[in-house]
Scaffold this motif. Structure first.
Motif, PDB file in Angstrom:
ATOM      1  N   ALA A  78      28.935  49.485  29.077  1.00 57.85           N
ATOM      2  CA  ALA A  78      28.749  48.711  30.308  1.00 57.85           C
ATOM      3  C   ALA A  78      29.439  47.360  30.193  1.00 57.85           C
ATOM      4  CB  ALA A  78      27.276  48.548  30.606  1.00 57.85           C
ATOM      5  N   LYS A  79      29.342  46.724  29.042  1.00 53.00           N
ATOM      6  CA  LYS A  79      30.010  45.435  28.842  1.00 53.00           C
ATOM      7  C   LYS A  79      31.528  45.590  28.927  1.00 53.00           C
ATOM      8  CE  LYS A  79      26.356  43.317  26.049  1.00 53.00           C
ATOM      9  NZ  LYS A  79      25.975  42.749  24.739  1.00 53.00           N
ATOM     10  N   LYS A  80      32.061  46.683  28.359  1.00 51.77           N
ATOM     11  CA  LYS A  80      33.500  46.906  28.443  1.00 51.77           C
ATOM     12  C   LYS A  80      33.930  47.120  29.891  1.00 51.77           C
ATOM     13  CE  LYS A  80      37.306  49.858  26.960  1.00 51.77           C
ATOM     14  NZ  LYS A  80      37.731  51.050  26.190  1.00 51.77           N
ATOM     15  N   ASP A  81      33.118  47.916  30.630  1.00 49.62           N
ATOM     16  CA  ASP A  81      33.454  48.150  32.037  1.00 49.62           C
ATOM     17  C   ASP A  81      33.453  46.842  32.815  1.00 49.62           C
ATOM     18  OD1 ASP A  81      33.689  50.825  31.515  1.00 49.62           O
ATOM     19  OD2 ASP A  81      31.684  51.346  32.245  1.00 49.62           O
ATOM     20  N   LEU A  82      32.450  45.999  32.543  1.00 52.83           N
ATOM     21  CA  LEU A  82      32.386  44.700  33.216  1.00 52.83           C
ATOM     22  C   LEU A  82      33.571  43.831  32.805  1.00 52.83           C
ATOM     23  CD1 LEU A  82      28.553  43.926  32.934  1.00 52.83           C
ATOM     24  CD2 LEU A  82      29.829  44.467  35.021  1.00 52.83           C
ATOM     25  N   ARG A  83      33.964  43.918  31.543  1.00 54.95           N
ATOM     26  CA  ARG A  83      35.101  43.118  31.050  1.00 54.95           C
ATOM     27  C   ARG A  83      36.411  43.574  31.698  1.00 54.95           C
ATOM     28  NH1 ARG A  83      34.465  44.151  26.013  1.00 54.95           N
ATOM     29  NH2 ARG A  83      36.211  45.579  25.666  1.00 54.95           N
ATOM     30  N   LEU A  84      36.628  44.874  31.746  1.00 52.87           N
ATOM     31  CA  LEU A  84      37.842  45.389  32.383  1.00 52.87           C
ATOM     32  C   LEU A  84      37.885  45.045  33.861  1.00 52.87           C
ATOM     33  CD1 LEU A  84      38.160  48.941  30.723  1.00 52.87           C
ATOM     34  CD2 LEU A  84      39.481  46.883  30.209  1.00 52.87           C
ATOM     35  N   ASN A  85      36.729  45.136  34.491  1.00 49.42           N
ATOM     36  CA  ASN A  85      36.663  44.779  35.909  1.00 49.42           C
ATOM     37  C   ASN A  85      36.994  43.299  36.104  1.00 49.42           C
ATOM     38  OD1 ASN A  85      35.795  45.910  38.653  1.00 49.42           O
ATOM     39  ND2 ASN A  85      34.552  44.054  38.513  1.00 49.42           N
ATOM     40  N   HIS A  86      36.497  42.484  35.203  1.00 53.00           N
ATOM     41  CA  HIS A  86      36.781  41.050  35.247  1.00 53.00           C
ATOM     42  C   HIS A  86      38.280  40.788  35.032  1.00 53.00           C
ATOM     43  CE1 HIS A  86      35.908  36.785  34.947  1.00 53.00           C
ATOM     44  NE2 HIS A  86      36.611  36.733  33.814  1.00 53.00           N
ATOM     45  N   VAL A  87      38.877  41.517  34.076  1.00 52.12           N
ATOM     46  CA  VAL A  87      40.314  41.367  33.810  1.00 52.12           C
ATOM     47  C   VAL A  87      41.123  41.775  35.036  1.00 52.12           C
ATOM     48  CG1 VAL A  87      42.251  42.307  32.461  1.00 52.12           C
ATOM     49  CG2 VAL A  87      40.113  41.642  31.321  1.00 52.12           C
ATOM     50  N   TYR A  88      40.710  42.850  35.690  1.00 53.57           N
ATOM     51  CA  TYR A  88      41.425  43.315  36.876  1.00 53.57           C
ATOM     52  C   TYR A  88      41.461  42.225  37.951  1.00 53.57           C
ATOM     53  CZ  TYR A  88      42.432  45.857  41.177  1.00 53.57           C
ATOM     54  OH  TYR A  88      42.982  46.249  42.370  1.00 53.57           O
ATOM     55  N   HIS A  89      40.315  41.655  38.232  1.00 52.08           N
ATOM     56  CA  HIS A  89      40.258  40.627  39.282  1.00 52.08           C
ATOM     57  C   HIS A  89      40.996  39.354  38.858  1.00 52.08           C
ATOM     58  CE1 HIS A  89      37.752  42.695  42.182  1.00 52.08           C
ATOM     59  NE2 HIS A  89      36.956  43.118  41.184  1.00 52.08           N
ATOM     60  N   PHE A  90      41.012  39.087  37.564  1.00 54.27           N
ATOM     61  CA  PHE A  90      41.806  37.947  37.062  1.00 54.27           C
ATOM     62  C   PHE A  90      43.286  38.162  37.363  1.00 54.27           C
ATOM     63  CE2 PHE A  90      44.499  36.838  33.349  1.00 54.27           C
ATOM     64  CZ  PHE A  90      44.577  35.468  33.566  1.00 54.27           C
ATOM     65  N   LEU A  91      43.758  39.391  37.160  1.00 49.68           N
ATOM     66  CA  LEU A  91      45.170  39.700  37.443  1.00 49.68           C
ATOM     67  C   LEU A  91      45.493  39.520  38.916  1.00 49.68           C
ATOM     68  CD1 LEU A  91      45.754  42.906  35.249  1.00 49.68           C
ATOM     69  CD2 LEU A  91      46.174  40.504  34.674  1.00 49.68           C
ATOM     70  N   GLN A  92      44.516  39.882  39.764  1.00 48.45           N
ATOM     71  CA  GLN A  92      44.752  39.682  41.197  1.00 48.45           C
ATOM     72  C   GLN A  92      44.801  38.193  41.538  1.00 48.45           C
ATOM     73  OE1 GLN A  92      45.432  42.617  42.744  1.00 48.45           O
ATOM     74  NE2 GLN A  92      44.998  43.339  40.656  1.00 48.45           N
ATOM     75  N   ASP A  93      43.940  37.432  40.907  1.00 51.59           N
ATOM     76  CA  ASP A  93      43.873  35.994  41.211  1.00 51.59           C
ATOM     77  C   ASP A  93      45.170  35.275  40.836  1.00 51.59           C
ATOM     78  OD1 ASP A  93      41.325  36.384  42.132  1.00 51.59           O
ATOM     79  OD2 ASP A  93      40.342  35.741  40.266  1.00 51.59           O
ATOM     80  N   ILE A  94      45.786  35.671  39.726  1.00 56.30           N
ATOM     81  CA  ILE A  94      47.004  34.964  39.284  1.00 56.30           C
ATOM     82  C   ILE A  94      48.279  35.673  39.779  1.00 56.30           C
ATOM     83  CG2 ILE A  94      45.849  34.101  37.215  1.00 56.30           C
ATOM     84  CD1 ILE A  94      47.504  36.173  35.616  1.00 56.30           C
ATOM     85  N   ASN A  95      48.074  36.733  40.598  1.00 52.76           N
ATOM     86  CA  ASN A  95      49.230  37.501  41.113  1.00 52.76           C
ATOM     87  C   ASN A  95      50.099  37.970  39.945  1.00 52.76           C
ATOM     88  OD1 ASN A  95      50.872  38.751  42.924  1.00 52.76           O
ATOM     89  ND2 ASN A  95      51.522  36.889  43.990  1.00 52.76           N
ATOM     90  N   TYR A  96      49.447  38.645  39.013  1.00 50.91           N
ATOM     91  CA  TYR A  96      50.083  39.038  37.752  1.00 50.91           C
ATOM     92  C   TYR A  96      51.313  39.924  37.976  1.00 50.91           C
ATOM     93  CZ  TYR A  96      50.549  41.195  33.111  1.00 50.91           C
ATOM     94  OH  TYR A  96      51.028  41.646  31.911  1.00 50.91           O
ATOM     95  N   THR A  97      51.216  40.869  38.903  1.00 47.61           N
ATOM     96  CA  THR A  97      52.338  41.785  39.155  1.00 47.61           C
ATOM     97  C   THR A  97      53.574  41.023  39.619  1.00 47.61           C
ATOM     98  OG1 THR A  97      50.825  43.586  39.734  1.00 47.61           O
ATOM     99  CG2 THR A  97      53.102  43.789  40.484  1.00 47.61           C
TER     100      THR A  97
END
Length: 800
Positions: free
Chosen positions: A441-460
């Motif tokens: 569950a912690k890993k899922d929450l961490r990956l989800n957090h990383v995903y939204h971080f990428l969206q916030d900084i326009n990583y792509t």
């Protein structure tokens, strides 16, 4: 072997406008007078000969000449392909064109003595360009490489190096910016993954792990968490270990058995001959009477109306409400009581407390709890309906009741219970798996957090920008490498060109061999002169051992053509079979040098047929006369017609009409004999033999006066070449009769002059006397000299 068949169209090129080969050179039977191996052009100065050579030189240069507005032409080749002004690069067969452009490009000193004779450099077997001009061009392209002054390729290299440096720095800057964002998110900031290890589960988290997980969340299989999933997983993380949830009550109600018992009761009928019909037919009355009968068993009078109840009536009622009836009623009563007990019993008290389960199952259990309660209530309602059916049977003891039963919900209840039991089993197992599930569950929450971080900084987009910046570097490096390679190439080429300047022997020998021929120009020679300042060799034209100045037009033509022959000699000797176009090589040359130029063409080019096609144009009639003898056109030198399939040479006339020119088949009197005498005989013969005057032959009569007068002047002068020649006297001798002389003289003179007969100029000339005069002249020539007459006929291709 590629050959040129025709210049199919010249839409626009200098003096040629809207020229179509097939229209101007049609010879009938769907054939045109096309190019052969040898092709001779005759045209006066400014008629368009050089323009044609420039069209063909476009094939050699693979580009149209400068300063021509919108050149437009098409050339048809032997493979039926078409080369236009837009597709010159597709023509690859070797071709050499000698014209004024060739002279200007290769022998500049002829037109500009100040250009220095250095520009006249000959390196046979090489590029055959002006070596010193080429070295100058190469040095100009290479430029300066001083500390504070750079130009040319050196400046381009410096600029390109700066562009590579700037592009590289831009790429690194973008990489650094993104790397800082990733490092801050991984470890540095207060909201970094590492600093929230209680939630995300990794106290040793770093940027390397972040980059690995970025790749994971960018996978197409990755799914972001919903709000409900976030709540569930966070609850799971905070969840403590729970005891096993209590077992659920068992549901084992046999609904089918209840239906079966109820059906039997509903179908049971109380009957017999002792029954009171009125009560049988009225259930309500029957029920009322049954209650009264019970109350009046020991009474003789009715408690309601005080009337006497007879013993007979008691007997009738006792028989009507007998033991059978009582048994059925008892069954009904017990059935209703049983159903009531079931409804209020343990079967419908199945329940559970979701707090006994881990938080992660609450979302799934809540709807199951509601569903179970709902279905149990529905099942209660079904049993209530069975009670209603039994109660209704109490009023219909004497009839069998048919009914449809409500649906049984037993299976639905059991399914819900099974789901709950399954979750209960999982919950029991969860106690053993809780640690691992909390970690997941912690890993899922961490990956989800990383995903939204990428969206916030326009990583792509940042990665796209980095890749674009990286991709921008390589073309610049390639361009820089190309420039550096070009610098090396220029340096090597300059060295090679300078070396060529020192290999003048063969070039000088070839040209001097031609110039020193007995029929050449022995006073002129080509000499190699060393330049001590430039440390190279240049060439000088000398006359009698001294530098030649003010070359005559004839000397210029001779030197230019000798240079052209020397230049193409290697291509001829190697068997490359080039196409050769020579434009008017005769200019102010005496008869000896005219024949010498012809001899050079014959010896160097034609004798061994080292070409695939040869084109020669001239304005000089004497040179044209020699060209008819060229090797390869033997069949065309014979008198009379040549079949088209056997023709090896083509002869063309270039004519200018005011502001445009055209190409036509050369008349036979030019291509065969080249005398005006033949032409005049041809015109008189046609006038004598024409059957009907029309637009195609009217000019024969219109020009007859001049043509006949000139023919007789030439004919009688050669017949009577006296220094005291007088036309009047010779005509008398020619005709022998005064009447012929008088009549023909009137026609020839009157119709070749307008003075004194102004009124005749107001009408069109069409006199039958002209044809009579023409026949008389033809007949007289035939009588006077049959051999000459037959030769003249053959010269105009009319053998008899």
């Amino acid at each position: 072997m590629t050959k040129i068949i025709k210049i199919k169209e010249i839409g626009n090129f200098s003096i040629f406008k809207n020229f179509h080969w097939d229209q101007n050179l049609d010879i009938g039977n769907n054939k045109t007078y096309d190019f052969k191996d040898i092709n001779i052009f005759y045209g006066r100065n400014y008629s368009g000969k050089t323009s044609l050579s420039k069209i063909i030189r476009s094939l050699e240069k693979q580009d149209t000449p400068p300063k021509y507005d919108n050149p437009n032409f098409k050339i048809e080749l032997s493979d039926n392909s078409i080369i236009s002004h837009n597709s010159l690069a597709t023509f690859t067969h070797p071709i050499h064109v000698y014209n004024s452009d060739f002279v200007k490009e290769n022998l500049k000193f002829i037109h500009d003595e100040n250009a220095n004779i250095e520009s006249f450099s000959v390196t046979l077997g090489g590029d055959n360009q002006q070596i010193l001009d080429r070295i100058h061009e190469l040095n100009a392209e290479l430029g300066l490489n001083e500390e504070n002054i750079k130009s040319g390729v050196f400046l381009d290299i410096q600029n390109k190096e700066n562009e590579v440096k700037n592009a590289t720095e831009d790429h690194k800057s973008k990489e650094r910016d993104l790397e800082k964002l990733l490092t801050d998110k991984a470890t540095r900031n207060s909201d970094s993954v590492k600093n929230q290890h209680s939630l995300f589960g990794d106290i040793n988290y770093n940027v390397t792990k972040l980059k690995n997980e970025i790749a994971e969340v960018q996978s197409s299989n990755f799914q972001i968490l919903t709000d409900d999933q976030l709540i569930t997983k966070k609850a799971l993380i905070s969840q403590n270990e729970l005891p096993n949830p209590p077992e659920l009550s068992t549901y084992n109600l046999n609904f089918s058995q209840l239906v079966e018992v109820t059906t039997k009761i509903l179908k049971t009928v109380v009957g017999g001959s002792n029954k009171i019909g009125e009560l049988q037919n009225n259930p309500s009355l029957n029920s009322w009477v049954q209650t009264g009968h019970t109350l009046h068993k020991d009474r003789t009078h009715c408690a309601f109306c005080t009337n006497e109840i007879s013993a007979k009536r008691h007997q009738e009622l006792a028989q009507h409400f007998d033991l059978e009836t009582q048994n059925l009623q008892t069954r009904i009563t017990k059935g209703i009581e049983h159903l009531t007990n079931l409804i209020n019993g343990e079967h419908f008290k199945i329940n559970f407390n979701i707090d006994h389960y881990y938080q992660q199952y609450h979302t799934e259990l809540l709807p199951l709890k509601v569903e179970l309660t709902t279905i149990l209530e529905k099942q209660k309602e079904v049993l209530e309906q069975l009670k209603t059916l039994l109660a209704n049977k109490n009023g219909h003891l004497f009839t069998s009741l048919e009914t449809s039963y409500p649906p049984d919900h037993t299976d639905e209840i059991k399914k819900v219970i099974e789901k709950i039991e399954k979750i209960r089993t999982q919950c029991i197992q969860q106690t053993d798996l809780l640690t691992n599930q909390q970690k997941e569950a912690k890993k899922d929450l961490r990956l989800n957090h990383v995903y939204h971080f990428l969206q916030d900084i326009n990583y792509t987009q940042q990665n796209l920008d980095i890749n674009s910046a990286l991709q921008a570097i390589e073309p610049l490096k390639i361009a820089l490498s190309t420039l550096q390679t070009r610098k090396t190439e220029i340096t090597v080429e300059i060295k090679n060109e300078e070396d060529k300047l020192k290999s003048e022997g063969e070039a000088c020998t070839r040209i001097n061999d031609i110039l020193n021929h007995d029929f050449g120009h022995q006073a002129l020679s080509l000499q190699a002169i060393e330049n001590p300042h430039a440390q190279n060799i240049y060439f000088e034209i000398q006359r009698n051992g001294c530098k030649a100045h003010n070359l005559s037009e004839g000397e210029q033509s001779l030197i230019s053509f000798c240079y052209f022959l020397a230049k193409i000699q290697d291509d001829l000797d190697k068997g490359n079979k080039p196409i050769i176009w020579i434009d008017d090589p005769i200019s102010s040359l005496d008869s000896n040098h005219i024949f010498f130029i012809f001899s050079l063409i014959e010896e160097k080019i034609c004798k061994d047929k080292k070409y695939s096609q040869l084109f020669i144009s001239t304005h000089n009639l004497e040179f044209l006369k020699y060209l008819r003898r060229i090797t390869g056109a033997e069949q065309d030198r014979s008198i009379g017609f040549v079949k088209e399939e056997n023709r090896k040479a083509s002869y063309y006339l270039i004519q200018r009409h005011d502001n445009f020119s055209t190409i036509k088949e050369m008349p036979l009197y030019l291509s065969k004999f080249l005398t005006e005498f033949n032409f005049l005989f041809d015109q008189i013969y046609k006038c004598a033999t024409v059957n009907q005057i029309d637009d195609s032959n009217f000019h024969i009569f219109y020009n007859f006066g001049n043509n006949a007068r000139k023919f007789l002047e030439i004919y009688t002068f050669y017949k009577f070449p006296s220094s005291k020649y007088q036309l009047d006297t010779q005509l008398k001798a020619f005709w022998g009769e005064q009447i012929y002389k008088t009549l023909t003289d009137r026609i020839h003179n009157e119709y070749s002059h307008m003075t004194g007969v102004l009124e005749r100029g107001e009408i069109i000339s069409e006199q039958p006397e002209m044809q009579k005069s023409a026949k008389a002249i033809i007949s007289k020539v035939q009588q006077e000299d049959p051999a000459q007459y037959n030769a003249l006929l053959e010269s105009i291709s009319n053998p008899n």
